[in-house]
Design an enzyme around this catalytic site. Structure first.
Site, PDB file in Angstrom:
ATOM      1  N   VAL A 115     -14.566  12.434 -53.366  1.00 11.68           N
ATOM      2  CA  VAL A 115     -15.360  13.578 -52.909  1.00 11.68           C
ATOM      3  C   VAL A 115     -15.874  13.224 -51.524  1.00 11.68           C
ATOM      4  O   VAL A 115     -15.963  12.028 -51.191  1.00 11.68           O
ATOM      5  CB  VAL A 115     -16.533  13.840 -53.893  1.00 11.68           C
ATOM      6  CG1 VAL A 115     -17.481  12.657 -53.997  1.00 11.68           C
ATOM      7  CG2 VAL A 115     -17.326  15.088 -53.529  1.00 11.68           C
ATOM      8  N   TRP A 460     -19.915  -2.081 -59.602  1.00 10.57           N
ATOM      9  CA  TRP A 460     -19.275  -1.158 -58.633  1.00 10.57           C
ATOM     10  C   TRP A 460     -19.430  -1.574 -57.167  1.00 10.57           C
ATOM     11  O   TRP A 460     -19.677  -0.715 -56.313  1.00 10.57           O
ATOM     12  CB  TRP A 460     -19.828   0.257 -58.789  1.00 10.57           C
ATOM     13  CG  TRP A 460     -19.708   0.857 -60.129  1.00 10.57           C
ATOM     14  CD1 TRP A 460     -18.566   1.240 -60.762  1.00 10.57           C
ATOM     15  CD2 TRP A 460     -20.785   1.183 -61.022  1.00 10.57           C
ATOM     16  NE1 TRP A 460     -18.859   1.776 -61.980  1.00 10.57           N
ATOM     17  CE2 TRP A 460     -20.219   1.745 -62.170  1.00 10.57           C
ATOM     18  CE3 TRP A 460     -22.166   1.040 -60.939  1.00 10.57           C
ATOM     19  CZ2 TRP A 460     -20.994   2.179 -63.242  1.00 10.57           C
ATOM     20  CZ3 TRP A 460     -22.931   1.459 -62.006  1.00 10.57           C
ATOM     21  CH2 TRP A 460     -22.342   2.030 -63.133  1.00 10.57           C
ATOM     22  N   HIS A 461     -19.284  -2.834 -56.876  1.00  9.69           N
ATOM     23  CA  HIS A 461     -19.408  -3.262 -55.476  1.00  9.69           C
ATOM     24  C   HIS A 461     -18.145  -3.962 -54.982  1.00  9.69           C
ATOM     25  O   HIS A 461     -18.226  -5.033 -54.373  1.00  9.69           O
ATOM     26  CB  HIS A 461     -20.622  -4.191 -55.312  1.00  9.69           C
ATOM     27  CG  HIS A 461     -21.932  -3.550 -55.624  1.00  9.69           C
ATOM     28  ND1 HIS A 461     -23.052  -4.235 -56.050  1.00  9.69           N
ATOM     29  CD2 HIS A 461     -22.310  -2.241 -55.577  1.00  9.69           C
ATOM     30  CE1 HIS A 461     -24.053  -3.392 -56.236  1.00  9.69           C
ATOM     31  NE2 HIS A 461     -23.629  -2.175 -55.958  1.00  9.69           N
ATOM     32  N   HIS A 505     -26.616  -4.893 -52.880  1.00 12.65           N
ATOM     33  CA  HIS A 505     -25.758  -3.747 -53.167  1.00 12.65           C
ATOM     34  C   HIS A 505     -25.032  -3.414 -51.861  1.00 12.65           C
ATOM     35  O   HIS A 505     -25.582  -3.576 -50.775  1.00 12.65           O
ATOM     36  CB  HIS A 505     -26.598  -2.589 -53.669  1.00 12.65           C
ATOM     37  CG  HIS A 505     -27.287  -2.914 -54.974  1.00 12.65           C
ATOM     38  ND1 HIS A 505     -27.554  -1.974 -55.925  1.00 12.65           N
ATOM     39  CD2 HIS A 505     -27.728  -4.082 -55.480  1.00 12.65           C
ATOM     40  CE1 HIS A 505     -28.146  -2.545 -56.966  1.00 12.65           C
ATOM     41  NE2 HIS A 505     -28.262  -3.835 -56.701  1.00 12.65           N
TER      42      HIS A 505
HETATM   43  C1  LIG Z   1     -20.639   4.198 -59.418  1.00 10.37           C
HETATM   44  C2  LIG Z   1     -21.061   3.425 -58.179  1.00 10.37           C
HETATM   45  C3  LIG Z   1     -22.384   3.028 -58.026  1.00 10.37           C
HETATM   46  C4  LIG Z   1     -22.777   2.323 -56.896  1.00 10.37           C
HETATM   47  N1  LIG Z   1     -24.099   2.028 -56.705  1.00 10.37           N
HETATM   48  C5  LIG Z   1     -24.515   1.508 -55.524  1.00 10.37           C
HETATM   49  C6  LIG Z   1     -25.895   1.331 -55.246  1.00 10.37           C
HETATM   50  O1  LIG Z   1     -26.759   1.661 -56.060  1.00 10.37           O
HETATM   51  N2  LIG Z   1     -26.241   0.801 -54.058  1.00 10.37           N
HETATM   52  C7  LIG Z   1     -25.313   0.421 -53.126  1.00 10.37           C
HETATM   53  O2  LIG Z   1     -25.719  -0.092 -52.070  1.00 10.37           O
HETATM   54  N3  LIG Z   1     -24.007   0.572 -53.361  1.00 10.37           N
HETATM   55  C8  LIG Z   1     -23.584   1.131 -54.519  1.00 10.37           C
HETATM   56  N4  LIG Z   1     -22.251   1.332 -54.744  1.00 10.37           N
HETATM   57  C9  LIG Z   1     -21.280   0.840 -53.755  1.00 10.37           C
HETATM   58  C10 LIG Z   1     -21.122   1.710 -52.512  1.00 10.37           C
HETATM   59  O3  LIG Z   1     -21.187   3.084 -52.848  1.00 10.37           O
HETATM   60  C11 LIG Z   1     -19.775   1.348 -51.883  1.00 10.37           C
HETATM   61  O4  LIG Z   1     -19.833  -0.011 -51.460  1.00 10.37           O
HETATM   62  C12 LIG Z   1     -19.428   2.216 -50.675  1.00 10.37           C
HETATM   63  O5  LIG Z   1     -19.420   3.584 -50.999  1.00 10.37           O
HETATM   64  C13 LIG Z   1     -18.067   1.804 -50.126  1.00 10.37           C
HETATM   65  O6  LIG Z   1     -17.753   2.589 -49.009  1.00 10.37           O
HETATM   66  P1  LIG Z   1     -16.249   2.802 -48.566  1.00 10.37           P
HETATM   67  O7  LIG Z   1     -16.258   3.631 -47.344  1.00 10.37           O
HETATM   68  O8  LIG Z   1     -15.584   1.485 -48.541  1.00 10.37           O
HETATM   69  O9  LIG Z   1     -15.575   3.583 -49.781  1.00 10.37           O
HETATM   70  P2  LIG Z   1     -15.978   4.941 -50.482  1.00 10.37           P
HETATM   71  O10 LIG Z   1     -17.383   5.315 -50.169  1.00 10.37           O
HETATM   72  O11 LIG Z   1     -15.613   4.818 -51.912  1.00 10.37           O
HETATM   73  O12 LIG Z   1     -15.023   6.008 -49.796  1.00 10.37           O
HETATM   74  C14 LIG Z   1     -13.628   6.000 -49.873  1.00 10.37           C
HETATM   75  C15 LIG Z   1     -13.160   7.449 -49.740  1.00 10.37           C
HETATM   76  O13 LIG Z   1     -11.778   7.480 -49.480  1.00 10.37           O
HETATM   77  C16 LIG Z   1     -11.179   8.514 -50.245  1.00 10.37           C
HETATM   78  N5  LIG Z   1      -9.773   8.162 -50.438  1.00 10.37           N
HETATM   79  C17 LIG Z   1      -9.281   7.107 -51.133  1.00 10.37           C
HETATM   80  N6  LIG Z   1      -7.939   7.071 -51.068  1.00 10.37           N
HETATM   81  C18 LIG Z   1      -7.576   8.140 -50.300  1.00 10.37           C
HETATM   82  C19 LIG Z   1      -6.323   8.634 -49.864  1.00 10.37           C
HETATM   83  N7  LIG Z   1      -5.180   8.022 -50.175  1.00 10.37           N
HETATM   84  N8  LIG Z   1      -6.304   9.770 -49.111  1.00 10.37           N
HETATM   85  C20 LIG Z   1      -7.463  10.393 -48.770  1.00 10.37           C
HETATM   86  N9  LIG Z   1      -8.684   9.954 -49.157  1.00 10.37           N
HETATM   87  C21 LIG Z   1      -8.734   8.836 -49.901  1.00 10.37           C
HETATM   88  C22 LIG Z   1     -11.982   8.523 -51.528  1.00 10.37           C
HETATM   89  O14 LIG Z   1     -11.841   9.739 -52.240  1.00 10.37           O
HETATM   90  C23 LIG Z   1     -13.389   8.268 -51.012  1.00 10.37           C
HETATM   91  O15 LIG Z   1     -14.057   9.469 -50.685  1.00 10.37           O
HETATM   92  C24 LIG Z   1     -21.812   1.999 -55.901  1.00 10.37           C
HETATM   93  C25 LIG Z   1     -20.476   2.384 -56.049  1.00 10.37           C
HETATM   94  C26 LIG Z   1     -20.093   3.106 -57.177  1.00 10.37           C
HETATM   95  C27 LIG Z   1     -18.650   3.514 -57.316  1.00 10.37           C
END
Ligand SMILES: Cc1cc2nc3c(=O)[nH]c(=O)nc-3n(C[C@H](O)[C@H](O)[C@H](O)COP(=O)(O)OP(=O)(O)OC[C@H]3O[C@@H](n4cnc5c(N)ncnc54)[C@H](O)[C@@H]3O)c2cc1C
Length: 525
Positions: A115, A460-461, A505
């Protein structure tokens, strides 16, 4: 004539602002043949949204952000902080891990958001400071907050720490959350919200999955600026090419999945699944590092005052106040395993330094029970993300590797002992009435280990699956500027770049990484 030229220029500028600066619900709405983008970003999570926001602040850059999932706008289960954990499969990839050897072959569901805003649209929101809501007593006759603070005054091990983000996180701390005005502040709200989505040079394409990154046919050096994308609803496929850079921000599972499907990874492993290798980079998908934890129970002498969820939701909808404005409670504990603990005779301390905690404890009061979730912040176990086939729409194989390193089993025992010592503190007398376990000091070692293996769950990290490494290093996937090694035009900006899970986190670390990456990218153009 001058006036006519001015009008024409005005019309051209207007049409440019109509074709850019839009949130497109489907690939059908993207006329990629007529558009050109300086930067194409895959993944609208914390990494991708931050980079899209920072780059599009420069009106010279046209930016396309591609997200597989739908919009977060108007989704109550996302906006209400207390509904953390409730969002449904429309907004999640629905991953399930491979059977975990360290967990007696259990497979774990692994909720990763699909999302706009990525996992910041459904995470626990720890980080930014908000005052605790008006002294409300959340649990009835007893308020564990006051026991905890009194206990911290007397504890040698876990002292009260006013600000967990002071650089010294250990101690009993107030929860800091990415909540603003009673609502979740995800990356979609915090960095893409307000005027940002209105920028004429930013296009956000939703419900569209990137399936491969493709090499340019013309260049002698491997150069990748093109991405193949597919509409989730219609299956329509096309490609988009960035004029300057392609940036992959698909998260710790999505990024290695995309690179591997594109033929970037270990050559032999790719051949095994019939993917043509275009670049031998063995560490793609390796080195997955993640936090996980298990639950300890204590009996308690409290009373829960149930929340009337209908009334609470009505209050939230009217005023953005009330019990639904928080997710994870008020306090957390961060502690170090004592330096003389026997496990350090066998294993090197993995903590970054004397200020880095090994253990986190999340307390929950349920009235007659207190649950203490004990998490290991410095795990030595490592996992992998692989692909099972050459179909990019197949799910990745996620092996978390939890409890595959003996240090982690020993460290959890120390974590349980820290929690036990904490709840033995005098201020809990009369409130905590017994330790229900599992108890590493009374159970035979195998029984404790079995309870741990049966109960361990993710926090979830995940990080580390497309890791940054020092200049010239043979290992790793990215150079210090987050460029994919040996490839021109391609960077990774998300949690997968972080080599080892931080003792916190992860969302703040990913925001910091993405801000730094944005500066590096802007400086190169
Ligand atoms: C359930 C949960 C609870 C958490 N709780 C905490 C918390 O309390 N505190 C905290 O600090 N951190 C928390 N985290 C961790 C934190 O949210 C993540 O470390 C962070 O969001 C990672 O960022 P990112 O940009 O790497 O990936 P994400 O934020 O996951 O973003 C990746 C995006 O890429 C998109 N995507 C993936 N593959 C494709 C593709 N092939 N084509 C197009 N789009 C794609 C996905 O849909 C997603 O929107 C939690 C994570 C989860 C899942």
């Amino acid at each position: 004539m001058g006036k006519l030229t001015g009008t024409l220029v005005g019309l051209i500028a207007l049409s440019a602002s109509l074709v850019h600066g839009r949130v497109l619900e489907d690939l059908e709405q993207l006329d990629s043949a007529k558009q050109s983008y300086d930067f194409v970003i895959v993944g609208g999570g914390i990494g991708g949204s931050t980079v899209a926001s920072r780059l599009s602040a420069n009106p010279r850059f046209n930016v396309l952000l591609i997200e597989a999932g739908p919009t977060n706008d108007g989704v109550t289960d996302i906006a209400v902080p207390a509904f953390f954990g409730r969002i449904n499969s429309t907004y999640s990839w629905g991953h399930v891990t491979t059977p975990q050897i360290g967990l007696n072959n259990r497979s774990l569901p692994y909720n990763q958001a699909r999302v706009l805003g990525g996992s910041s649209s459904h995470n626990g929101m720890n980080e930014k400071l908000v005052p605790p809501p008006g002294g409300r007593n959340a649990s009835g006759q007893y308020d564990p907050r006051f026991h905890a603070i009194k206990n911290a005054e007397q504890s040698e091990e876990i002292k009260f720490n006013l600000d967990v983000n002071s650089g010294k996180p250990s101690g009993l701390v107030w929860v800091q959350s990415t909540i603003g005005n009673g609502e979740r502040c995800s990356a979609a709200v915090g960095v893409l919200g307000g005027q940002v989505k209105e920028r004429p040079n930013l296009t956000i394409l939703l419900n569209t999955q990137a399936t491969r990154v493709l090499p340019s046919k013309k260049s002698r050096q491997l150069e990748i600026r093109t991405v193949e994308i597919v509409s989730i609803s219609s299956g329509k496929k096309t490609t988009v090419t960035a004029k300057k850079e392609l940036i992959v921000s698909a998260g710790a599972f999505g990024t290695p999945h995309l690179l591997l499907n594109s033929g970037i990874g270990d050559r032999k492993e790719l051949e095994d699944v019939k993917v043509k290798s275009i670049h031998h980079l063995p560490d793609v998908g390796k080195g997955l590092s993640d936090h996980f934890g298990f639950q300890l129970s204590l009996s308690a002498n409290g009373v829960v005052r149930p929340v009337d969820t209908v009334a609470a939701l009505a209050e939230w909808q009217t005023n953005r106040t009330g019990p639904l404005t928080e997710a994870l409670g008020h306090q957390l504990m961060f502690a170090r395993i004592p330096p003389d603990a026997p496990l350090f005779k066998e294993h090197r301390d993995p903590a970054a330094g004397a200020n880095s905690p090994h253990i986190e404890i999340i307390p929950f009061s349920l009235g007659t029970q207190v649950l203490a979730y004990v998490g290991l912040l410095t795990p030595k176990s490592r996992g992998t993300v692989k692909i099972a086939s050459n179909n990019p729409l197949d799910k990745p194989l996620i092996d978390l590797g939890y409890l595959t390193h003996p240090f982690d089993l020993l460290a959890f025992k120390e974590g349980a002992r820290i929690a036990k010592r904490w709840y033995e503190g005098p201020p809990y007398e009369g409130y905590i009435t017994g330790f229900l376990g599992p108890d590493p000091d009374t159970l035979p070692e195998k029984e404790f280990d079995d309870a741990l293996k049966a109960g361990a769950a993710t926090w979830w990290h995940p990080v580390g699956t497309a890791s940054i490494s020092p200049k010239g290093a043979k290992h790793g996937v990215l150079d210090p500027e987050l460029k994919v090694k040996g490839v021109k035009g391609l960077r990774v900006v998300d949690a997968s770049a972080i080599p080892y899970v931080p003792t916190a986190h992860t969302q703040a670390a990913v925001y910091v990484l993405a801000e730094r990456a944005s500066d590096l990218i802007k400086a190169s153009w």
